[in-house]
Motif scaffolding. Structure first.
Motif, short mmCIF file in Angstrom:
data_model
loop_
_atom_site.label_atom_id
_atom_site.label_comp_id
_atom_site.label_asym_id
_atom_site.label_seq_id
_atom_site.Cartn_x
_atom_site.Cartn_y
_atom_site.Cartn_z
N GLU A 1 -53.06 -68.21 -21.90
CA GLU A 1 -51.78 -68.17 -21.08
C GLU A 1 -52.60 -68.16 -19.39
OE1 GLU A 1 -52.03 -66.02 -23.22
OE2 GLU A 1 -52.25 -63.56 -22.99
N ASN A 2 -54.05 -67.49 -19.62
CA ASN A 2 -54.42 -67.13 -18.26
C ASN A 2 -54.80 -68.11 -17.38
OD1 ASN A 2 -53.18 -65.03 -18.48
ND2 ASN A 2 -55.53 -63.45 -18.11
N PHE A 3 -55.22 -69.33 -17.95
CA PHE A 3 -56.17 -70.58 -17.63
C PHE A 3 -53.95 -72.01 -17.18
CE2 PHE A 3 -56.39 -74.75 -17.44
CZ PHE A 3 -57.86 -75.31 -16.78
N ILE A 4 -54.07 -71.37 -15.97
CA ILE A 4 -52.87 -72.60 -15.68
C ILE A 4 -53.38 -74.08 -14.98
CG2 ILE A 4 -50.95 -72.25 -13.76
CD1 ILE A 4 -51.99 -69.22 -14.61
N ARG A 5 -52.75 -74.87 -14.98
CA ARG A 5 -52.41 -76.07 -14.10
C ARG A 5 -51.18 -76.51 -13.54
NH1 ARG A 5 -55.56 -80.55 -17.11
NH2 ARG A 5 -54.28 -82.70 -16.43
N SER A 6 -51.67 -75.99 -11.98
CA SER A 6 -50.53 -75.76 -11.03
C SER A 6 -50.81 -77.37 -10.61
CB SER A 6 -51.36 -75.41 -10.39
OG SER A 6 -51.40 -74.03 -10.71
N PRO A 7 -49.53 -77.65 -10.50
CA PRO A 7 -49.43 -78.68 -10.15
C PRO A 7 -49.13 -78.88 -8.43
CG PRO A 7 -47.57 -78.72 -11.03
CD PRO A 7 -47.90 -76.91 -11.48
N MET A 8 -49.49 -79.56 -7.96
CA MET A 8 -49.61 -79.67 -6.33
C MET A 8 -48.19 -81.13 -5.84
SD MET A 8 -53.27 -80.41 -5.19
CE MET A 8 -54.03 -81.26 -5.93
N ASP A 9 -47.35 -80.82 -5.26
CA ASP A 9 -46.48 -81.21 -4.33
C ASP A 9 -47.40 -83.17 -3.77
OD1 ASP A 9 -44.50 -82.40 -3.28
OD2 ASP A 9 -42.92 -80.60 -2.44
N ARG A 10 -47.24 -83.72 -4.17
CA ARG A 10 -47.83 -85.02 -3.73
C ARG A 10 -46.93 -85.45 -2.06
NH1 ARG A 10 -45.78 -90.87 -6.29
NH2 ARG A 10 -44.13 -90.07 -5.58
N GLU A 11 -46.46 -85.05 -1.61
CA GLU A 11 -45.41 -85.27 0.07
C GLU A 11 -46.22 -84.57 0.27
OE1 GLU A 11 -41.59 -84.85 0.35
OE2 GLU A 11 -40.44 -86.20 -0.72
N LYS A 12 -46.87 -83.77 0.22
CA LYS A 12 -47.51 -82.64 1.20
C LYS A 12 -48.89 -82.86 0.93
CE LYS A 12 -44.39 -78.42 1.07
NZ LYS A 12 -44.71 -77.76 -0.65
N ALA A 13 -49.41 -83.41 2.27
CA ALA A 13 -50.77 -83.59 2.38
C ALA A 13 -52.32 -82.68 2.21
CB ALA A 13 -50.22 -85.12 3.67
N GLY A 14 -53.08 -82.73 1.31
CA GLY A 14 -54.44 -81.82 1.79
C GLY A 14 -54.27 -80.56 1.36
N ALA A 15 -55.10 -80.03 2.63
CA ALA A 15 -55.15 -78.27 2.19
C ALA A 15 -53.55 -78.04 1.63
CB ALA A 15 -55.50 -78.38 3.43
N LEU A 16 -52.79 -78.64 2.53
CA LEU A 16 -51.42 -77.41 2.44
C LEU A 16 -51.29 -77.94 1.30
CD1 LEU A 16 -48.75 -76.41 4.12
CD2 LEU A 16 -47.44 -78.23 4.33
N ALA A 17 -51.43 -78.80 0.39
CA ALA A 17 -50.50 -79.05 -1.18
C ALA A 17 -51.31 -77.71 -1.68
CB ALA A 17 -51.34 -80.94 -1.74
N GLY A 18 -52.88 -77.89 -1.46
CA GLY A 18 -53.48 -76.89 -2.55
C GLY A 18 -53.12 -75.52 -2.02
#
Lengths: 375, 494, 315
Positions: free
Chosen positions: A226-243
């Motif tokens: 439960e401590n390993f988390i795949r965090s999905p990024m929003d593709r409309e937000k670009a680059g650093a902001l998505a991360g």
């Protein structure tokens, strides 16, 4: 009259903007070129001594069919290939298709007309793979594809290919983090979390994130699921902001975690995660590893400590190296293209698909390893 | 024998009962006129007929067969065509393409058979004896012919029941004659014609029977030959108008010249010169397209003025746009109230104060108290019926919307008011109020330019009349000597 | 009870506030940390940047206009600021130059619309394309690192625990709300958007108003772009398309009528908050990206149909 004046003003402004833009670009391009030339000259000098010993070989002309030369990768590829060429008595002839598949085909004809010996292709449209391969076969040209696979309608490779191994890159990052845990004596995983930044609708990011997950879970089997988390990024937000946003959301959802391990499938996205950790004051214990290193290197040039611990670095050099090796095997050693990259050949494929993953760099050693790419 | 029967039709909108137990029959070969004030339920009934909306109860019978239309498509296939005020044509297509809109003739290879299309259309045009060509583009022909295109479409569909909704509201008298010829032809061919109009005079020209509605209730069906305008008005509004214009209070004091226009030319009008005095109502008569609206737009700075001078209070003024015209004391209530007059989505208050924003602002900030006071005052003066000042203007009746536009110019202290068709689309009762209002404003010393296509209005209200034809002034008449005949002669004959 | 319901039906934003509360409750129930101070600040932070652009778009849409370029202008501004800072230009001057640049862009757009009679949709689409490209070109396609401490503070710093961008956002909201509701300019924006031809005949100069309107969004976008750049310590060349989509969606959800003449700034504010709390919630729950897209679309439909149901019943 007024209309005319206004139109002229607008056109003038737009032209001005474009010119300043192009001017900027040319400056950077020109700068890069000079640095490249310097290194090639130096290398060439060194090589000259060596060359005298070897037998003088027939001069080769290799064509580079580029998808679009305005991207940095393609400029680097050209420079690296030129460097290899000057070592082995060859010249590179570059043509820029500027994303236009029809133009690229025309350029290939052009090259055949100029009697090149081989072509390196960054294909503008994957659908054209077969057409290009056939033309090359007719003209008896050696053909190697880079970056985008050249495949037929059944997904079979139509020539030797070289591409970045996204999954493999995830693997080396996960390996580095596993080592980091060991080196820092982190054994109590109760309050340790792993953020595997991910974007399911972008294939190469998905591959990288998978490489991370599979490898890490294999190397650190007792890490709590439960401590390993795949965090999905929003593709409309670009680059650093998505991360940033994806990492921030995950951090917020898990206030019990005080030590965060993060992998970013791109450098900018890893950087976003670094900013998020700094924002919430958890950067001291954290370890962020990103892929690409082109932004990490800027971070490492600052005095301050950072939780951006490492990045996997790959460059056009890695790619050009493989491409050149294959090209020379065909043209100099007379190897059948089907035997090139045979160690990478998969079941059912006629041709080999060579991949590269790059290597890990850190704040301590990045200048050394990255060389000119560190600047 | 064809006939259509409405039986116990009921329709209720959220709070308003729009139709109550409407029952009547219209027969083939008769033009059945449907009259009533705005809000009497005529439009609702037409919408039900066309399948646009469905009644809560009741049904329509065609030749004794009960019909329930769930969509306009079903109504059309049952042989019903409704020709609305807003024309439902495609402006960029040709006449032929519009007439055959949903049934374009197709060749074997699935392409449109233009030869056949144009031939068929030409045949219909010949039937109606119209001077248009099947290949004319619809937005190149006049409004009257656009309406003909719609009628031809209904004819082509072989619709047995054709309903007209205010077909003459933007037509000139000669065009109305043309329309009536066409309607009579349709009648002779045995179609059932339902004819909705405000204009009582027309009803006497064209119809055989008249159905009167009032507030959603069926009042009476009478034979046209056995009734009179007075009787119909009594049915419609419950009172006898008598001679409307005689009962109005008139202004007797005409003052000095307030506006003089000298030799104005624009792209659409040429050589326009006239004078107007304080307290004078100057009527502008002419056919639709005679250039009256264009003249006023040029004077008001809405269109470009190529040459000519405008003098206000004996001072030569330059008007480069509407805002400078307003500064000089002009005000314009445009012909097309809904697209150029009111700002539909905004409140009554904002629709009035738009002309005085500068006056009610201090350093760019609106003084709401001042705004409210000024506007309350004017709303009371004009007797504008609105639930509140914040009500959206579109919720008001046509007459009240027109009053709001008048209020806009009264608060800005306009000295010269240009009223372009101020009574169009307004019901009889409200019209009288507007007439009195115009006369009252003249008594206060305003100069009023009054454009109307209804000759009786022009003659009844104006002190002097200007007649225009094809972008030029063709004559001046004094109010008392003007007759419809004289005006029409100037407006139509070369 | 009936009275309360009637009141609810009358107030334009009530249905949205109910949806907003529902969203917060649902997410909190699934993931209690959603309703934490830190996360609320997160939501407000993303809301602040999208919100600035959304306020600009609200003005434009009320005025019957539209601007598709803010995402590209934001990216361009961030990169430009980073380049200027790296060239040693002082922070204040950098901010000034970038905003001036944004105003120039807006002015160009308005010229094309007012004098060449081009469609706003087309013009701003073209401008979006131009600046998406320029953002890459001026920085050579890479993100440009920023080292200027005060500029970073401008993006990432806080006052008493509240990020500066939220403070800026709040100030802009108050100012814009006052402009829209209490000034002559605000009133004329409604008028021109409601009916351009009619307002011209009533003495308003629509061209002047449009020129002013088109200055607002690029300036908001450039401020947003600089805050983002400061927060990420780098100017990022990729166009922030979420700014444009988010801003337009928020404005429409917030009851601003597409086509002009109607809408309020607080409606837009609620729209922004609604959208951002939803997006944040979905991220906190770790939902896969494509489901995020689906859910956003569904939210838009739900919000609009709730609004439709309410207005339909009012009639």
């Amino acid at each position: 009259m007024k209309k005319l004046l206004v139109s002229i003003t607008i056109i003038a402004c737009l032209v001005f903007l474009t010119l300043t833009g192009v001017g900027c670009k040319e400056e950077t391009a020109a700068e890069e070129e000079t640095t490249v030339e310097e290194t090639t000259e130096e290398e060439a000098e060194e090589e000259e001594a060596a060359e005298e010993e070897t037998v003088v070989e027939e001069e080769l002309t290799i064509g580079l069919l580029s998808m679009i030369m305005s991207i940095v990768w393609e400029q680097d590829m050209e420079a690296e290939l030129k460097a290899f060429a000057s070592e082995s008595n060859a010249t590179i002839l570059t043509m820029d298709a500027n994303m236009d598949p029809a133009l690229q085909l025309q350029q290939l004809d052009n090259m055949i007309g100029q009697e090149v010996d081989g072509v390196v292709v960054f294909i503008a449209d994957q659908e054209m793979s077969k057409a290009i391969a056939n033309k090359c076969e007719e003209a008896d040209l050696a053909l190697i594809a880079e970056s985008i696979r050249m495949i037929d309608e059944n997904g079979k490779l139509v020539c030797p290919n070289v591409e970045l191994d996204g999954y493999g890159m995830g693997v080396i990052c996960a390996e580095w983090i596993a080592q980091y845990l060991e080196d820092n004596d982190i054994t109590d995983y109760e309050t340790v979390g792993f953020i595997d930044l991910d974007q399911a609708d972008v294939t190469n990011i998905w591959d990288r994130a998978n490489g991370v997950e599979d490898t890490f879970k294999e190397l650190v089997p007792d890490f709590p699921e439960e401590n390993f988390i795949r965090s999905p990024m929003d593709r409309e937000k670009a680059g650093a902001l998505a991360g940033f946003d994806a990492a921030m959301a995950t951090i917020t959802a898990h206030p019990e975690i005080d030590t965060w391990l993060v992998t970013g499938p791109n450098d900018d996205q890893g950087g976003g995660a670094v900013r998020a950790l700094e924002q919430v004051g958890l950067d001291e214990n954290a370890c962020v590893v990103s892929m690409g290193a082109e932004s990490a290197r800027d971070e490492w040039k600052k005095e301050e400590d950072t939780c951006w611990k490492a990045a996997s670095f790959f460059s056009a050099y890695d790619c050009a190296n493989l491409v050149w090796e294959g090209m020379m095997q065909i043209l100099r050693e007379g190897k059948d293209p089907k035997d090139v990259y045979s160690e990478f050949k998969e079941e059912g494929q006629d041709y080999g698909l060579a991949t590269f993953t790059g290597q890990m760099v850190t704040k301590a050693d990045f200048r050394e390893i990255m060389g000119k790419y560190a600047e | 024998m064809q006939y259509i029967e409405f039986k116990n039709i009921n329709k209720t909108y959220v709070s308003i009962r729009a139709l109550k137990n409407i029952s009547f029959t219209a027969r083939a070969g008769e033009v059945c006129a449907l009259v009533g004030e705005n809000g009497a339920g005529k439009s609702t009934l037409l919408k039900i007929l066309s399948g646009d909306i469905q009644p809560d109860s009741g049904s329509i019978f065609i030749d004794g067969k009960e019909k329930h239309f769930k969509s306009p498509q079903e109504a059309i296939t049952s042989g019903i065509s409704v020709i609305y005020q807003e024309r439902q044509i495609v402006p960029f297509l040709t006449v032929a393409e519009n007439v055959f809109m949903e049934e374009l003739p197709i060749k074997k290879n699935q392409l449109i058979d233009f030869n056949k299309l144009n031939k068929c259309t030409q045949k219909i045009i010949d039937d109606f004896n119209l001077p248009i060509d099947p290949t004319d583009r619809v937005n190149d022909i006049s409004v009257a012919y656009q309406q003909m295109v719609e009628i031809m479409k209904a004819y082509r569909r072989n619709s047995q029941i054709i309903a007209f909704d205010e077909p003459t509201s933007s037509l000139s008298d000669s065009e109305i004659d043309m329309l009536f010829k066409v309607i009579r032809k349709l009648k002779e061919e045995g179609k059932v014609i339902i004819y909705v109009s405000h204009r009582l005079k027309e009803i006497f020209q064209i119809s055989e029977t008249v159905v009167v509605l009032k507030d959603g209730v069926y009042i009476a069906k009478v034979e046209t030959t056995k009734t009179s305008e007075q009787e119909l008005i009594r049915y419609m509004i419950g009172r006898d108008l008598g001679d409307v214009f005689k009962s109005l209070r008139r202004n007797k004091n005409i003052g000095d010249v307030i506006l003089e226009v000298k030799g104005v030319n624009s792209d659409r009008v040429s050589d326009i010169s006239f004078k107007i005095h304080e307290g004078e109502i100057l009527g502008f008569a002419g056919l639709v397209g005679a250039g009256r609206t264009e003249t006023m737009r040029a004077i008001f700075g809405a269109d470009i003025l190529n040459s000519g001078e405008i003098w206000i209070n004996n001072k030569h003024v330059r008007i480069k746009d509407p805002s400078s015209a307003i500064v000089e004391g002009l005000g314009l209530c445009p012909e097309d109230r809904s697209s150029e007059g009111v700002i539909k989505s905004r409140s009554v208050k904002e629709n009035i104060s738009i002309s005085i924003l500068k006056k009610i602002c201090r350093q760019g900030f609106i003084d709401f108290k001042r705004e409210e006071n000024i506007i309350k005052n004017e709303v009371n003066n004009l007797g504008i019926k609105t639930p509140s000042l914040q009500t959206e203007i579109i919720e008001l009746s046509g007459g009240n919307q027109q009053k709001v536009l008048l209020a806009r110019w009264l608060v800005s202290n306009a000295k010269i008011l240009i009223l372009d068709e101020p009574t169009r689309g307004i019901d009889v009762g409200a019209k009288v109020e507007i007439y009195q209002l115009i006369l009252d404003l003249a008594s206060k010393g305003l100069g009023i330019i009054f454009i109307s296509s209804e000759l009786s209005e022009i003659i009844g209200l104006s002190d002097n009349i200007v007649v225009m034809r094809e972008g030029r002034i063709t004559g001046f008449l004094k109010g008392e000597e003007a007759t419809e005949e004289k005006i029409l002669t100037l407006a139509m004959l070369k | 009870m009936k009275k309360i319901i009637k009141k609810i039906q009358k107030n334009e934003q009530v249905s949205l506030i109910i949806i907003l509360i529902a969203i917060v409750c649902v997410f909190t129930a699934i993931q209690p940390n959603y309703f934490s101070v830190r996360n609320l600040i997160n939501i407000l932070f993303s809301a602040s940047i999208v919100g600035m652009v959304a306020f600009g778009e609200t003005f434009l849409i009320i005025g019957g206009q539209i601007d598709l370029s803010p995402g590209a202008v934001a990216a361009f501004s961030g990169v430009l600021a980073a380049i200027l800072l790296n060239a040693g230009v002082p922070m204040i001057l950098t901010i000034f130059i970038v905003i001036a640049m944004a105003m120039l862009i807006g002015y160009l757009i308005s010229l094309m619309i007012n004098f060449l009679k081009m469609e706003p949709f087309i013009v701003t689409l073209a401008i979006m394309s131009v600046f998406t490209g320029l953002a890459f070109i001026i920085g050579g396609g890479r993100s440009i690192p920023i080292t200027n401490k005060s500029f970073i503070y401008f993006g990432a710093g806080d006052i008493f625990g509240i990020p500066i961008s939220i403070v800026i956002f709040a100030v802009i909201f108050v100012i814009f709300h006052i402009i829209l509701t209490r000034t002559r300019f605000g009133r004329t924006v409604y008028m021109v958007g409601g009916n351009e031809a009619a307002s011209r005949l009533a003495g308003i100069n629509p061209k002047k108003i449009k020129t002013m309107l088109y200055l607002i969004t690029p300036v908001m976008a450039s401020i947003g772009g600089m805050i983002l750049a400061g927060r990420m310590n780098s100017g990022q060349p990729t166009a922030q398309s979420h700014l444009m989509f988010g801003a337009l969606t928020a404005a429409i959800v917030g009851g601003v009528r597409f086509g002009g003449g109607k809408g309020t700034l607080y409606g837009c504010l609620i729209g922004v908050l609604l959208l951002e709390s939803f997006k944040n919630g979905i991220a906190v729950l770790n939902v896969q990206t494509f489901w995020q897209n689906v859910a956003s679309g569904v939210l838009l439909i739900v919000a609009l149909s709730a609004d439709y149901a309410r207005t339909a019943r009012n009639k």
